[in-house]
Design an enzyme around this catalytic site. Structure first.
Site, PDB file in Angstrom:
ATOM      1  N   HIS A  84       0.995  -1.218   0.026  1.00 54.39           N
ATOM      2  CA  HIS A  84      -0.171   0.186  -0.164  1.00 54.39           C
ATOM      3  C   HIS A  84       0.843   1.365   0.192  1.00 54.39           C
ATOM      4  O   HIS A  84       2.273   1.156   0.149  1.00 54.39           O
ATOM      5  CB  HIS A  84      -0.836   0.103   1.280  1.00 54.39           C
ATOM      6  CG  HIS A  84      -0.197   0.095   2.444  1.00 54.39           C
ATOM      7  ND1 HIS A  84       0.603  -0.915   3.099  1.00 54.39           N
ATOM      8  CD2 HIS A  84       0.025   1.194   3.394  1.00 54.39           C
ATOM      9  CE1 HIS A  84       0.957  -0.492   4.267  1.00 54.39           C
ATOM     10  NE2 HIS A  84       0.585   0.702   4.412  1.00 54.39           N
ATOM     11  N   ASP A 138       0.375   5.196   2.024  1.00 52.55           N
ATOM     12  CA  ASP A 138      -0.296   5.457   3.299  1.00 52.55           C
ATOM     13  C   ASP A 138      -1.707   6.463   2.575  1.00 52.55           C
ATOM     14  O   ASP A 138      -1.552   7.379   2.023  1.00 52.55           O
ATOM     15  CB  ASP A 138       0.475   6.245   4.102  1.00 52.55           C
ATOM     16  CG  ASP A 138       1.571   5.195   4.840  1.00 52.55           C
ATOM     17  OD1 ASP A 138       1.219   4.019   4.995  1.00 52.55           O
ATOM     18  OD2 ASP A 138       2.582   5.714   5.078  1.00 52.55           O
ATOM     19  N   HIS A 159       4.679   0.256   0.179  1.00 53.21           N
ATOM     20  CA  HIS A 159       5.583  -0.402   0.971  1.00 53.21           C
ATOM     21  C   HIS A 159       4.607  -1.718   1.517  1.00 53.21           C
ATOM     22  O   HIS A 159       3.478  -1.538   1.327  1.00 53.21           O
ATOM     23  CB  HIS A 159       5.997   0.344   2.181  1.00 53.21           C
ATOM     24  CG  HIS A 159       5.006   1.219   2.720  1.00 53.21           C
ATOM     25  ND1 HIS A 159       4.478   2.245   2.468  1.00 53.21           N
ATOM     26  CD2 HIS A 159       4.438   0.795   4.273  1.00 53.21           C
ATOM     27  CE1 HIS A 159       3.657   2.751   3.191  1.00 53.21           C
ATOM     28  NE2 HIS A 159       3.481   1.667   4.308  1.00 53.21           N
ATOM     29  N   ARG A 176       4.712   6.173  13.947  1.00 51.35           N
ATOM     30  CA  ARG A 176       4.504   6.919  12.813  1.00 51.35           C
ATOM     31  C   ARG A 176       4.112   8.078  12.703  1.00 51.35           C
ATOM     32  O   ARG A 176       3.191   8.384  13.460  1.00 51.35           O
ATOM     33  CB  ARG A 176       3.901   5.745  11.782  1.00 51.35           C
ATOM     34  CG  ARG A 176       3.953   6.202  10.191  1.00 51.35           C
ATOM     35  CD  ARG A 176       3.093   5.373   9.533  1.00 51.35           C
ATOM     36  NE  ARG A 176       1.738   5.914   9.238  1.00 51.35           N
ATOM     37  CZ  ARG A 176       0.760   5.454   8.691  1.00 51.35           C
ATOM     38  NH1 ARG A 176       0.748   4.180   8.431  1.00 51.35           N
ATOM     39  NH2 ARG A 176      -0.383   6.048   8.429  1.00 51.35           N
TER      40      ARG A 176
END
Length: 362
Positions: free
Chosen positions: A168, A170, A317, A333
């Site tokens: 995906h 983000d 990623h 994150r």
């Protein structure tokens, strides 16, 4: 005039209230909260990309680092000898351009804490507050990454999934999705827990010319359905309605001007204008093209306190959940958001642009 004791007390109080997330993860285990706080829909904004203020040579980084080296020809660069916590605004601007060109940049042995990271991230755009996942108390802009062998429900969930499904970029279901993402991992299992990134530039370049031409100008629907289902499965409150967004299948990066493929199995649902069979067939091919593109991927082995900085506008990623029998993995994150994705028919591919520049320099 007496000193401003209120401000002094607040400053001291804030210092004492700072959470040590690494220690919490090691000593306490899961610490994140899932508040039932409702947020309004995200409003459109004009994105001012700091990478547009970068030095093309990125001298503020290259002239001050101990060592910088590429990890593969097409994606991934590692920087040694710099602390992100000490970055100047010019270094942040140059980092934005470096990430746009190389996809993902790694910094090991970093002392940047979550509170500094929030301020650091705001330089790159408004920070996204996730609709449903957990975060540390008082830090809604952070997503806590925490998995270990003691959660059989989570382990069972991931064991039923193919790793290919995890690819995906983000929050592409948002109208203005992520630009850069900053991920720090500070607790690691003894083995496993790698992350793979792939270059969207090279994913486009590796397609045949007829396929490139067919895809250019097409649009795809991106949905947060997977997060909605996870919230339902875990009983977590959805703090902002998930939206579906329509984005170009081939996207132009605003800093490099390069074309990149912009679909992935995590959030891309369908191709606009194609019937269901056609859409499913095309997406299945493109998803397989991304996951099988080992010549434009990097598999990164983390060390404690490493920060990865990647540009979601030109990468995909996938986290590898292979460590549930090995131990605990923790980090956090932050996700600045950027412009609404667009396709410029006058833009070039990475391969075309670099070849033209090489011929000019020759």
């Amino acid at each position: 005039m007496p000193p401003n004791t209120t401000n002094s007390t607040e400053t001291i109080s804030e210092q004492f209230q700072k959470l040590d997330l690494k220690a919490l993860a090691k000593e306490k285990g899961p610490y994140q909260i899932y508040p039932k706080t409702s947020y309004p829909p995200l409003e459109p904004f004009e994105h001012h990309d700091p990478g547009k203020l970068a030095d093309p040579k990125k001298a503020s980084i290259y002239d001050n680092a101990e060592k910088i080296f590429d990890l593969t020809p097409s994606i991934g660069t590692e920087v040694h000898g710099l602390q992100l916590s000490q970055f100047t605004d010019q270094q942040k601007n140059d980092l934005a351009l470096l990430a746009a060109e190389r996809g993902v940049v790694f910094f090991r042995n970093q002392d940047l804490d979550p509170y500094q990271a929030v301020e650091f991230g705001r330089h790159f755009g408004p920070l996204h507050i996730h609709n449903s996942v957990g975060h540390p108390e008082g830090l809604p802009e952070l997503i806590s990454i925490f998995y270990d062998e003691k959660n059989p429900q989570t382990r069972k969930y991931f064991e039923t999934k193919s790793a290919d499904e995890g690819w995906h970029s983000d929050i592409t279901y948002e109208n203005q999705p992520a630009g850069l993402t900053f991920l720090k991992l500070d607790v690691l299992p003894p083995v496993g827990g790698d992350t793979i990134w792939a270059s969207a530039y090279d994913a486009y370049d590796k397609l045949s010319a007829p396929m490139q031409k067919f895809l250019e100008g097409l649009e795809a629907v991106h949905t947060g359905q997977v997060h909605k289902e996870n919230a339902k499965r875990t009983g977590h409150f959805i703090r902002r309605d998930f939206v579906d967004s329509v984005h170009p299948v081939v996207r132009t990066h605003p800093l490099t001007g390069w074309k990149g493929l912009f679909v992935q199995p995590g959030f891309t649902k369908s191709i606009v204008g194609l019937n269901r069979n056609e859409s499913d067939l095309l997406l299945k091919y493109l998803f397989g093209h991304i996951s099988g593109g080992h010549d434009f991927q990097i598999r990164f082995k983390w060390t404690e306190d490493t920060i990865a900085v990647w540009d979601n506008r030109c990468t995909f990623h996938c986290a590898i959940f292979d460590y549930f029998t090995e131990g605990r993995r923790h980090g956090w994150r932050i996700t600045p958001t950027a412009e609404r994705p667009y396709y410029d028919p006058n833009s070039k591919s990475r391969k075309q642009d670099l070849a033209a520049k090489a011929a000019k320099d020759y």
